[in-house]
Design an enzyme around this catalytic site. Structure first.
Site, PDB file in Angstrom:
ATOM      1  CB  VAL A  72      27.540  22.505  37.054  1.00 48.78           C
ATOM      2  CG1 VAL A  72      26.362  21.984  36.234  1.00 48.78           C
ATOM      3  CG2 VAL A  72      27.126  22.728  38.505  1.00 48.78           C
ATOM      4  CG  ASP A  73      31.659  18.666  32.529  1.00 48.57           C
ATOM      5  OD1 ASP A  73      31.367  19.366  31.543  1.00 48.57           O
ATOM      6  OD2 ASP A  73      32.491  17.736  32.487  1.00 48.57           O
ATOM      7  CB  SER A  74      26.889  20.703  29.892  1.00 45.99           C
ATOM      8  OG  SER A  74      27.991  21.226  29.171  1.00 45.99           O
TER       9      SER A  74
END
Length: 307
Positions: free
Chosen positions: A181-183
């Site tokens: 999960v990469d903002s």
């Protein structure tokens, strides 16, 4: 036997200061360098204890007191939890460095004849003597590798907290992946406003018809008349513009899956409100993950929890 007390004190002062400095780096403590050196100074004073008439100064209780004093001087005292975190990591670093030094010493079978001529300290009743030359050369090397190991462990822990298992479904096939999960991934389809999840092409080849794999390798193949896209895939493919560092106006081919199911903490949730873009490269050098998840995808998926 001649004892070079001044040399031993300087070495202890430097090593105690380095241990406190490494403790601060691991815990990301903001402290002034003079406080670290002052803590190392108090710790180094313990070498004078055997030369005093006070037996308590050589006791385990006094050694623990000195280590507590070192930590408080170097990092201050804000609350008990903060203090115990500092003290426990300081002990961990000390034991790790000391154990590593002893282990390397015996592994290499250090030359004692050479050591006798160069800063030899006899540790009566506690095993073989250890040369200060070996300590001087070995400690900075072990300190460097220990710091890098802790840094890698911290980065891995942060990354692990952001990893999630998922399964992509399309037609009658599915593939299981692990995603990060990469903002920083803010890629959307400009027309549908669907978020885009990036997946390594190699992981998806079993789901794709052979005719369309060249399209994901080279977007220009999409307009090549020699490539016939199967009818069932015609309305699933789209082209999305994106940016990478140093390059603008790049295009990536995406497809719309039937659904993607996410598994996290024994919970399952799914969504079909996304696109999957395929890139012909490894996303993780150590294969920790093979997809990069847009955070908006999880927000949408959690609204459709699977029992």
């Amino acid at each position: 036997m001649t004892v070079y007390l001044d040399i031993i004190w300087i070495l202890n002062f430097l090593f105690d200061s380095l241990l406190l400095f490494l403790t601060g780096l691991i815990l990301k403590r903001r402290t002034k360098k003079w406080r670290v050196f002052l803590g190392g100074f108090f710790g180094s004073l313990i070498i004078f204890a055997p030369f005093t008439p006070f037996a308590i100064l050589t006791s385990s209780f006094f050694k623990i007191f000195i280590s507590i004093l070192m930590v408080i001087v170097a990092f201050g005292f804000k609350r008990m939890k903060y203090f115990f975190a500092n003290l426990s990591i300081f002990y961990l670093v000390t034991f790790a460095m000391g154990g590593a030094m002893i282990g390397v010493h015996y592994l290499l079978n250090f030359d004692y004849d050479l050591a006798n001529a160069l800063f030899l300290t006899h540790i009566q009743g506690f095993g073989d003597p250890i040369s200060w030359l070996f300590v001087i050369l070995g400690f900075p090397v072990l300190w460097y590798f220990s710091k890098n190991t802790f840094d890698r462990f911290e980065n891995h822990k942060i990354q692990s907290d952001q990893l999630i298992d998922l399964e992509v479904f399309i037609f009658d096939k599915s593939v299981r992946l692990r995603g990060l999960v990469d903002s920083g991934n803010q890629l959307y389809d400009p027309l549908t406003r669907r978020p885009v999840m990036i997946v390594s092409l190699k992981k998806m080849t079993n789901l794709l018809p052979k005719e369309i794999i060249p399209i994901f390798n080279n977007v220009n193949q999409l307009w090549n008349e020699s490539n016939e896209v199967p009818n069932e895939w015609g309305n699933r493919l789209s082209v999305v513009p994106y940016r990478v560092v140093g390059k603008d106006h790049q295009l990536i081919v995406t497809f719309r899956p039937d659904k993607v199911m996410f598994m996290q903490n024994e919970e399952k949730f799914q969504t079909d409100k996304l696109l999957i873009g395929l890139v012909n490269q490894k996303l993780s050098s150590d294969d920790t993950f093979d997809s990069i998840i847009h955070p908006k995808i999880l927000t949408s998926a959690k609204g459709q929890q699977v029992s």
